[in-house]
Design a protein around this motif. Structure first.
Motif, short mmCIF file in Angstrom:
data_model
loop_
_atom_site.label_atom_id
_atom_site.label_comp_id
_atom_site.label_asym_id
_atom_site.label_seq_id
_atom_site.Cartn_x
_atom_site.Cartn_y
_atom_site.Cartn_z
N GLN A 111 39.62 36.54 36.93
CA GLN A 111 38.48 37.28 37.46
C GLN A 111 37.83 38.09 36.34
OE1 GLN A 111 40.21 39.55 40.77
NE2 GLN A 111 39.20 38.11 42.16
N ASP A 140 34.01 37.60 44.39
CA ASP A 140 35.17 38.08 45.15
C ASP A 140 34.85 39.39 45.85
OD1 ASP A 140 38.01 37.77 45.87
OD2 ASP A 140 38.23 39.63 44.72
N ASP A 158 35.12 35.34 40.39
CA ASP A 158 36.27 34.48 40.17
C ASP A 158 35.96 33.53 39.02
OD1 ASP A 158 37.65 35.67 42.25
OD2 ASP A 158 37.13 34.12 43.72
#
Length: 186
Positions: A111, A140, A158
């Protein structure tokens, strides 16, 4: 006119638009090649506003907003394509932001947390969100706050800083939004 006839008309228009779109992307590639040599910016707001004003000036008010939105989206997609060709620009934006944040872009991570700002009155947040989808990057989490006419956005995306679509997306946001930062990798 029946629904089937109306849909057939739309299909015919879409068929005519396809070669024009492909020609536009071919032109965008040529622009990117020149900008790779000259170092010019992909996003030039004044030019895009002038183009929109010129192209939309005679459009009926009933569909004016839709046409302007269409043009803005088309230009954003064209810029996305150009950023994908400009890897040196990606390196400067993404690697520079990672270095400023003290982030090791080579560390294992799934991430990327970023932040940026946009003027609330002219925000292109919708285009940036759409670019995440076009680049196949999932959001996310996202937080938006507005203060003093400025939108502050934080996103957790992500992906990995080494992935080409992530680099293209971050380059586009970094070049087109204000105060772009990579905050962390996780």
């Amino acid at each position: 006119m029946t629904l089937e006839e109306a849909r057939a008309d739309i299909d015919a228009v879409d068929t005519q638009m396809k070669p024009l779109f492909l020609k536009r992307m071919e032109c965008a590639k040529k622009v990117a090649e020149v900008k790779a040599q000259t170092g010019g910016d992909v996003f030039v707001l004044e030019r895009e506003l002038s183009i929109i004003e010129k192209r939309a000036g005679d459009v009926d008010k009933e569909v004016y907003d839709e046409y302007v939105t269409f043009l803005r989206h088309l230009m954003s997609v064209s810029r996305r394509y150009q950023y994908g060709k400009l890897t040196a620009m990606q390196d400067a934006v993404v690697d520079g932001a990672a270095a400023t944040a003290g982030v090791d872009k080579n560390a294992a991570h799934t991430q990327v947390e970023i932040s940026f700002t946009c003027p609330a009155a002219t925000s292109d947040l919708n285009l940036f969100i759409n670019m995440t989808k076009l680049n196949k990057i999932a959001i996310d989490s996202m937080n938006l706050s507005t203060e003093g006419g400025v939108q502050k956005i934080t996103m957790t995306l992500d992906g990995n800083l080494k992935e080409s679509n992530m680099r293209r997306l971050l380059c586009q946001i970094g070049k087109e939004a204000d105060d772009f930062k990579i905050l962390a990798v996780k």
